[in-house]
Structure formats: structure tokens, C-alpha cells
Design an enzyme around this catalytic site. Structure first.
Site, mmCIF file in Angstrom:
data_model
loop_
_atom_site.group_PDB
_atom_site.id
_atom_site.type_symbol
_atom_site.label_atom_id
_atom_site.label_comp_id
_atom_site.label_asym_id
_atom_site.label_seq_id
_atom_site.Cartn_x
_atom_site.Cartn_y
_atom_site.Cartn_z
ATOM 1 N N ASN A 61 25.098 -15.790 -6.953
ATOM 2 C CA ASN A 61 25.508 -17.085 -7.508
ATOM 3 C C ASN A 61 26.131 -17.971 -6.414
ATOM 4 O O ASN A 61 25.787 -19.146 -6.280
ATOM 5 C CB ASN A 61 26.506 -16.853 -8.650
ATOM 6 C CG ASN A 61 26.522 -17.997 -9.651
ATOM 7 O OD1 ASN A 61 25.900 -19.036 -9.434
ATOM 8 N ND2 ASN A 61 27.233 -17.816 -10.737
ATOM 9 N N CYS A 86 31.551 -20.416 -3.488
ATOM 10 C CA CYS A 86 32.217 -19.264 -4.082
ATOM 11 C C CYS A 86 31.930 -19.185 -5.573
ATOM 12 O O CYS A 86 31.768 -20.203 -6.245
ATOM 13 C CB CYS A 86 33.725 -19.407 -3.835
ATOM 14 S SG CYS A 86 34.737 -18.072 -4.494
ATOM 15 N N ASP A 87 31.839 -17.956 -6.070
ATOM 16 C CA ASP A 87 31.761 -17.763 -7.520
ATOM 17 C C ASP A 87 32.778 -16.699 -7.912
ATOM 18 O O ASP A 87 32.823 -15.630 -7.305
ATOM 19 C CB ASP A 87 30.349 -17.304 -7.917
ATOM 20 C CG ASP A 87 30.201 -17.196 -9.421
ATOM 21 O OD1 ASP A 87 30.665 -18.109 -10.135
ATOM 22 O OD2 ASP A 87 29.652 -16.178 -9.893
ATOM 23 N N THR A 88 33.631 -17.025 -8.881
ATOM 24 C CA THR A 88 34.667 -16.074 -9.306
ATOM 25 C C THR A 88 34.490 -15.742 -10.784
ATOM 26 O O THR A 88 34.361 -16.651 -11.605
ATOM 27 C CB THR A 88 36.076 -16.677 -9.084
ATOM 28 O OG1 THR A 88 36.197 -17.009 -7.699
ATOM 29 C CG2 THR A 88 37.168 -15.679 -9.442
ATOM 30 N N GLY A 143 32.523 -13.820 -5.215
ATOM 31 C CA GLY A 143 31.495 -13.739 -4.190
ATOM 32 C C GLY A 143 31.614 -14.997 -3.354
ATOM 33 O O GLY A 143 31.743 -16.089 -3.905
#
Lengths: 235, 235
Positions: A61, A86-88, A143
Site C-alpha cells: 500500500n 506510509c500506510d499505518t 509500511g
């Protein structure tokens, strides 16, 4: 180390590919200059069934978010030094059979033996998430993708993930409803904000706090300075 | 729980007995109203030799800070509902004989088998602290006192302490010096600020992040709401 490179770093053209005010604030705490270009990658186009771990999911992602911005800039003949994306997500182990009301709920993705919780848009889903997290440990997993558009495609991308354990207190229905009444849960991953009133729900964390807010600062500093050392050596 | 009492809580006259902008910001994140009246208690009047643990030391320090403000307000016939005071220190185990240059250094207090590190005023002491913390685990310990001046002296005081483990990365001399060059270490307990560039020095934390910044929010919420429940029951 990052700190020894602060001055050079501030000469770079850095893009944060995110609309999140929390990520902006976190990155500002490092006292670096950057521009914001949000990614218009459609996260719902990723099929969670295709991933066997939550790590793979957030990495992909974040990568797609960054690539979308890089391609857009490329089409405008712009080549920044660094694009950060960023993907949280909130991830909790599924320990018993999935309740019927969560089975087809799009903010409760199932990846392997874990739930990945998105951002609730309704009070009802906020309640479901917070009830699920109550009294348990869960993980906040980010990520991160760092793209270096000035380099060739075999060395222009770093990805890494970071995970923090968060331990929730036992929450009464009354407390969950009181928290929902503050409107804080809406549009927050997992339905809470550790940097706000959500701190009252939390017993303790193990790992990185900034990762729970939405961007793992300390790991970012390490990875980005390793890359710049590598570049310097090649010069 | 605190969240269910937010509205009542906002009717109270609450005093934060601290000048620290970080404590102010943390308390503001709970969305409560409060006034600031810094304490003029002279911390150096506490003799560390008299305490057998760091906990006792921070609790006594926070209590004296709060009492000083309560007495001052009392002399002006003011009785707020709550006075909040806090003392936060960095504490690390002394594992080998104390180096000569730290022995009589007033920012390295010795309590039992631990160093309690104050706020460095010079680059030299900042360097000593950060070198000492490098590659090690240490604890950030806060003592908090909650005074309720409207109650009788046998029930107007709660104290509690909170400890967070902080794990530092191995820091090179170059990185420590680069960090010192940012001026961030000056006047910060232990010579670093986790909410600033200091995040780059830290591997991970175990416990409460706000406690490392200077005030343990989650424990505060619990203790204060327990007290208010007790008060309600007596009504």
C-alpha cells in the site's frame, strides 16, 4: 546517523506523499524541510486476500502511494530527491470465530489470522472496533516506502515496516460511548488517537510511539541516513 | 473512567503547578481547562542522600511543588478543586565505579544504586549524559501529586509514580556532538527530548510515552477519576 546529516538533508527536495496532519507534524519534529503532495492511489483497489501477512499489505500500500506521486511528478518533469509514503494499520489477532456483524464489514479486513482495522466512518463501527480492542494487546503496523527518483530503478526504492504493541485497558461500554461522544474515533485507524484523549484507553505501549501516531520516525531516520551514506560512498 | 467524567471535570478549577510548556501541551491534549501557577519550590533543597529510592525522591519533590502552590493560594483565600504537580527524572543503574568527573557533578545525583540525571546547562554535561545513556536501557520516572484543597487534610492528597523504560541506540561521538549542536539537550532531563530530534537516539520505549515527555497522562486520568468517584459516593 541521521543527526550528523541534518544540514545536507535540508538541501534536498523532499516530498511527503500524505494528507495526514499527524504525519506532517511528526516529520516537522525532525526539523527538516519538505513539501506535501498527497497520493491519489485508491487503497481499496488492493485485494487483502492476495496478502498472507499484514506486513506485505502495508508495504504494498505504501509503495503504491509513493509510486503514484513519483509517476505524477515524472510526467511534469520533476525529480525530487526523496518521496516518503506510509500506510499505518491496526492489526489484532482473531482468536475466535468472527462474529457475523464483522464478517462482511469493509473496515475489518481479514489477512491471515488477523484483522486489519481501517478508519471507522460511523459511531457504530467505532464502537465495534473499540470493543474488540478492549482489554487486549494489538499491533500498530506501518509500511514505509522511500523513493529516490534521481536514481536508477534498481536502487531508487527502500521499503520497511515497523510494529508497536499497544495494550488496551478494559473498557466499559460507558467509557467507549463517552469516547465516541468526543468524535475522536471517526476516521482514525482502529477508532482511537493515542495523541489525543485516546491515551486514556491505553495501558502501555512497547515500541515506537510515533509509529502509533502514524509514522515511525526513529526507523525512518536510520533507513534514510543509511541510504545517503551508501550514495556518498559511491560518489 | 475519566472519559465518562469529562463534562463534570471541565466545571472544576484546575491548576497546573508547572512552568513546563511540554506538560501544558500534554494536559491540553485531554481537552480540559486549567490555569498555570508555577511552583517556586527550590528543588535543590531536597537532599538526595535522604532517599533510598528514586521513586521516593520524585514523589517528595512533586509533593513539595504542589504544597507550595496550595499554601500560596490558601494565603490568598483561593481554594481550587485540584492542583497538579509533577517531577520527572531520568534514572539509570550505576553498573561500575563512578567515574571521577561525575562524582561531584550536581546534575548526576546518586540515589541508592542509581544515577538521577537532571537538566544539563552546558554542552559538556549534555555530552556526559548522552554518552552514559548510549546503548543502554534507562528509566524515566515521574512523581505526581494531586491536591484537592477543598477537602480535609486526611483526604486531600494523592501521589503516584510512573516509570517508562527507554532503550537508547549505540551512539557514536559524532552523533552525540551533532545532537548537541542542535541545542536540544540543554535544559532537558537526561539531555534529550523524545518529542523532538531526540527520537533519533531511541530504539524503543516500554510504558507510557507522555511520561517520557514529562507527565504520565493515562495514569493521571485513572487516579483523578478514581478520586472523583470516591467523592461522588460520599455525597
Amino acid at each position: 546517523m541521521f543527526l550528523t546529516k541534518l544540514k545536507e538533508f535540508n538541501k534536498f527536495d523532499i516530498i511527503l506523499a500524505s494528507n495526514s496532519p499527524r504525519r506532517k507534524e511528526l516529520l516537522e519534529s525532525l526539523k527538516i524541510n519538505f513539501r506535501i503532495i498527497p497520493s491519489d492511489f485508491d487503497e481499496s483497489s488492493l485485494d487483502p486476500v492476495k496478502f498472507s501477512t499484514v506486513n506485505e499489505y502495508v508495504l504494498e500500500n505504501s509503495k503504491q502511494k509513493g509510486l503514484t506521486v513519483m509517476n505524477k511528478l515524472n510526467s511534469e518533469n520533476q525529480k525530487p530527491d526523496l518521496i516518503i509514503s506510509c500506510d499505518t494499520v491496526i492489526s489484532a489477532k482473531i482468536e475466535q470465530e468472527i462474529p457475523e456483524d464483522l464478517k462482511n464489514n469493509p473496515v475489518f479486513l481479514q489477512i491471515g489470522d488477523r484483522f486489519v482495522m481501517g478508519k471507522p466512518k460511523t459511531k457504530e463501527n467505532s464502537f465495534k472496533m473499540l470493543s474488540f480492542l478492549s482489554g487486549k494487546q494489538h499491533n500498530v503496523i506501518s509500511g514505509v516506502t522511500l523513493l529516490f527518483p534521481k536514481f536508477s530503478s534498481d536502487e531508487n526504492c527502500i521499503t520497511f515496516s515497523n510494529s508497536t504493541s499497544v495494550f488496551f485497558k478494559n473498557l466499559s461500554t460507558e467509557s467507549i460511548n463517552a469516547y465516541i461522544d468526543t468524535s475522536e474515533p471517526i476516521d482514525k485507524a482502529g477508532g482511537y488517537a493515542i495523541q489525543g484523549l485516546g491515551v486514556c484507553l491505553i495501558e502501555k505501549i512497547d515500541g515506537s510511539w510515533s509509529n502509533v501516531v502514524g509514522f515511525p520516525l526513529s526507523e525512518f531516520c536510520e533507513k534514510v541516513s543509511e541510504k545517503f551514506e551508501e550514495i556518498e560512498k559511491k560518489k
